[in-house]
Design a protein around this motif. Structure first.
Motif, PDB file in Angstrom:
ATOM      1  N   LYS A 144       0.840  -1.200   0.000  1.00 35.20           N
ATOM      2  CA  LYS A 144       0.000   0.000   0.000  1.00 35.20           C
ATOM      3  C   LYS A 144       0.870   1.243   0.000  1.00 35.20           C
ATOM      4  N   LEU A 145       2.090   1.081   0.490  1.00 32.97           N
ATOM      5  CA  LEU A 145       3.017   2.203   0.559  1.00 32.97           C
ATOM      6  C   LEU A 145       4.372   1.770   0.022  1.00 32.97           C
ATOM      7  N   TRP A 146       4.930   2.638  -0.832  1.00 32.73           N
ATOM      8  CA  TRP A 146       6.265   2.363  -1.377  1.00 32.73           C
ATOM      9  C   TRP A 146       7.250   3.359  -0.815  1.00 32.73           C
ATOM     10  N   LEU A 147       8.413   2.872  -0.399  1.00 32.55           N
ATOM     11  CA  LEU A 147       9.486   3.741   0.081  1.00 32.55           C
ATOM     12  C   LEU A 147      10.697   3.510  -0.817  1.00 32.55           C
ATOM     13  N   LEU A 148      11.027   4.509  -1.623  1.00 32.41           N
ATOM     14  CA  LEU A 148      12.119   4.354  -2.585  1.00 32.41           C
ATOM     15  C   LEU A 148      13.228   5.329  -2.219  1.00 32.41           C
ATOM     16  N   ASP A 149      14.348   4.766  -1.753  1.00 31.26           N
ATOM     17  CA  ASP A 149      15.419   5.626  -1.243  1.00 31.26           C
ATOM     18  C   ASP A 149      16.492   5.836  -2.311  1.00 31.26           C
ATOM     19  N   GLU A 150      16.482   6.986  -2.936  1.00 29.20           N
ATOM     20  CA  GLU A 150      17.452   7.333  -3.988  1.00 29.20           C
ATOM     21  C   GLU A 150      17.537   6.236  -5.043  1.00 29.20           C
ATOM     22  N   ALA A 151      16.360   5.805  -5.465  1.00 25.74           N
ATOM     23  CA  ALA A 151      16.281   4.663  -6.379  1.00 25.74           C
ATOM     24  C   ALA A 151      16.860   4.968  -7.757  1.00 25.74           C
ATOM     25  N   THR A 152      16.981   6.223  -8.116  1.00 28.62           N
ATOM     26  CA  THR A 152      17.451   6.534  -9.473  1.00 28.62           C
ATOM     27  C   THR A 152      18.902   6.995  -9.522  1.00 28.62           C
ATOM     28  N   SER A 153      19.563   7.085  -8.361  1.00 29.81           N
ATOM     29  CA  SER A 153      20.941   7.551  -8.433  1.00 29.81           C
ATOM     30  C   SER A 153      21.802   6.465  -9.066  1.00 29.81           C
ATOM     31  N   GLY A 154      22.615   6.853 -10.000  1.00 31.35           N
ATOM     32  CA  GLY A 154      23.503   5.890 -10.647  1.00 31.35           C
ATOM     33  C   GLY A 154      22.862   5.083 -11.760  1.00 31.35           C
ATOM     34  N   ILE A 155      21.671   5.485 -12.235  1.00 26.81           N
ATOM     35  CA  ILE A 155      21.158   4.793 -13.424  1.00 26.81           C
ATOM     36  C   ILE A 155      21.113   5.766 -14.607  1.00 26.81           C
ATOM     37  N   ASP A 156      21.250   5.203 -15.815  1.00 27.46           N
ATOM     38  CA  ASP A 156      21.357   6.067 -16.991  1.00 27.46           C
ATOM     39  C   ASP A 156      19.989   6.600 -17.428  1.00 27.46           C
ATOM     40  N   MET A 157      19.994   7.478 -18.415  1.00 26.44           N
ATOM     41  CA  MET A 157      18.757   8.141 -18.863  1.00 26.44           C
ATOM     42  C   MET A 157      17.682   7.150 -19.315  1.00 26.44           C
ATOM     43  N   ALA A 158      18.104   6.148 -20.111  1.00 24.45           N
ATOM     44  CA  ALA A 158      17.115   5.191 -20.629  1.00 24.45           C
ATOM     45  C   ALA A 158      16.472   4.428 -19.466  1.00 24.45           C
ATOM     46  N   SER A 159      17.291   4.016 -18.499  1.00 28.61           N
ATOM     47  CA  SER A 159      16.739   3.298 -17.349  1.00 28.61           C
ATOM     48  C   SER A 159      15.858   4.228 -16.532  1.00 28.61           C
ATOM     49  N   ALA A 160      16.261   5.491 -16.438  1.00 25.58           N
ATOM     50  CA  ALA A 160      15.463   6.452 -15.674  1.00 25.58           C
ATOM     51  C   ALA A 160      14.084   6.599 -16.291  1.00 25.58           C
ATOM     52  N   SER A 161      14.033   6.637 -17.612  1.00 23.65           N
ATOM     53  CA  SER A 161      12.759   6.780 -18.293  1.00 23.65           C
ATOM     54  C   SER A 161      11.862   5.567 -18.025  1.00 23.65           C
ATOM     55  N   GLU A 162      12.459   4.374 -18.061  1.00 23.03           N
ATOM     56  CA  GLU A 162      11.683   3.170 -17.720  1.00 23.03           C
ATOM     57  C   GLU A 162      11.230   3.213 -16.261  1.00 23.03           C
ATOM     58  N   PHE A 163      12.087   3.774 -15.431  1.00 21.02           N
ATOM     59  CA  PHE A 163      11.752   3.896 -14.009  1.00 21.02           C
ATOM     60  C   PHE A 163      10.536   4.807 -13.821  1.00 21.02           C
ATOM     61  N   PHE A 164      10.531   5.950 -14.561  1.00 18.18           N
ATOM     62  CA  PHE A 164       9.380   6.859 -14.476  1.00 18.18           C
ATOM     63  C   PHE A 164       8.092   6.130 -14.849  1.00 18.18           C
ATOM     64  N   ASP A 165       8.160   5.349 -15.945  1.00 21.12           N
ATOM     65  CA  ASP A 165       6.968   4.619 -16.384  1.00 21.12           C
ATOM     66  C   ASP A 165       6.509   3.639 -15.311  1.00 21.12           C
ATOM     67  N   LEU A 166       7.488   3.021 -14.689  1.00 25.82           N
ATOM     68  CA  LEU A 166       7.166   2.035 -13.651  1.00 25.82           C
ATOM     69  C   LEU A 166       6.468   2.705 -12.459  1.00 25.82           C
ATOM     70  N   ILE A 167       6.973   3.847 -12.068  1.00 27.31           N
ATOM     71  CA  ILE A 167       6.355   4.564 -10.945  1.00 27.31           C
ATOM     72  C   ILE A 167       4.934   4.997 -11.310  1.00 27.31           C
ATOM     73  N   GLU A 168       4.772   5.470 -12.546  1.00 25.68           N
ATOM     74  CA  GLU A 168       3.427   5.851 -13.005  1.00 25.68           C
ATOM     75  C   GLU A 168       2.477   4.659 -12.920  1.00 25.68           C
ATOM     76  N   LYS A 169       2.995   3.492 -13.284  1.00 23.55           N
ATOM     77  CA  LYS A 169       2.183   2.278 -13.250  1.00 23.55           C
ATOM     78  C   LYS A 169       1.790   1.937 -11.806  1.00 23.55           C
ATOM     79  N   ILE A 170       2.762   2.061 -10.907  1.00 21.67           N
ATOM     80  CA  ILE A 170       2.468   1.778  -9.501  1.00 21.67           C
ATOM     81  C   ILE A 170       1.359   2.691  -9.028  1.00 21.67           C
ATOM     82  N   ARG A 171       1.472   3.954  -9.417  1.00 21.15           N
ATOM     83  CA  ARG A 171       0.511   4.939  -8.964  1.00 21.15           C
ATOM     84  C   ARG A 171      -0.885   4.669  -9.552  1.00 21.15           C
TER      85      ARG A 171
END
Ligand code: ADP
Ligand code: MG
Length: 231
Positions: A144-171
């Motif tokens: 019910k609650l997600w805690l993401l601690d600096e989940a995007t530090s150290g990942i490249d742009m393409a992975s970051a974009s996939e990460f954004f999509d994933l977060i949108e999906k969670i939401r």
């Protein structure tokens, strides 16, 4: 609608030092709350208080009740498998309780975009692949609650974009509330509904647009921020 997470007057002392003082914060269903602040501000400590792994005073409740860890998906700031760790991504996902069946694991891997990683060894994943694997593993219990601690530090742009999509999906699909700690302005702009500036205590709370005004940043990061921004 009722808030998912409610933190009231949270204070934490560790090793005789006050780390957090009087922090109040809430997360609504489907809301993404970004926490920004300098190193040592107590951001990770706040998540650890929610996870009940540091002693605290104040009140923290999830959907009006005491925190139950099975309702929380946590992706820690520092986590790495030994390089030769002998399990595959699919095996790692199956190590959950209750043990998920194959269909569920496949469904989650598809949804989180890691199907192609199923047979890779966990110790050999890149930073971005590991983040997604950790998110997938949490998704199995439908938190019910997600805690993401600096989940995007150290990942490249393409992975970051996939990460954004994933977060949108969670939401959207899974409807959970999300707290994301990030130093990256684009992450906060793209994802957050609300930004909280933390530096021992809560120094700012508002929309992303306001969070990145010079006065807010100065409040969060101190006077030195100006010096950096104008160099
Ligand atoms: P952030 O995530 O914002 O960078 P942390 O929450 O990790 O900051 O740490 C906040 C402060 O608490 C730091 O000064 C850190 O050294 C201190 N701290 C963290 N854990 C402990 C601990 N177990 N004992 C003593 N001090 C700690
Ligand atoms: Mg931290």
């Amino acid at each position: 609608m009722k808030n998912i997470l409610e933190i009231k007057k949270l204070s934490v002392s560790l090793g005789g030092r006050d780390i957090l003082r009087n922090v109040s914060l809430s997360v609504a269903p489907g809301e993404v709350v970004a926490i920004v602040g300098p190193n040592g501000a107590g951001k990770t400590t706040l998540l650890k208080a929610v996870l009940n792994i540091v002693p605290y005073s104040g009140k923290i409740s999830l959907l009006g009740k005491e925190i139950n860890l099975k309702d929380i998906g946590y992706v820690p700031q520092y986590f790495r498998f030994e390089q030769g760790f002998p399990i595959t991504v699919a095996e790692f996902l199956s190590m959950s309780f209750p043990v998920p069946d194959k269909n569920k694991i496949n469904f989650i891997m598809k949804e989180t975009g890691i199907l192609k990683l199923a047979n890779r060894m966990v110790g050999e994943l890149s930073g971005g692949e590991l983040q997604k694997t950790l998110i997938a593993r949490s998704a199995i219990k439908e938190p019910k609650l997600w805690l993401l601690d600096e989940a995007t530090s150290g990942i490249d742009m393409a992975s970051a974009s996939e990460f954004f999509d994933l977060i949108e999906k969670i939401r959207r699909k899974w409807g959970g509330g999300i707290i994301i700690i990030s130093h990256e302005i684009d992450v906060v702009y793209r994802l957050a509904d609300k930004v909280v500036g933390l530096n021992g205590s809560l120094v700012f709370e508002g929309e992303p647009e306001k969070a990145f005004s010079e006065t807010s940043l100065e409040k969060i990061y101190g006077k030195d921020f100006r010096f950096i921004s104008k160099k």
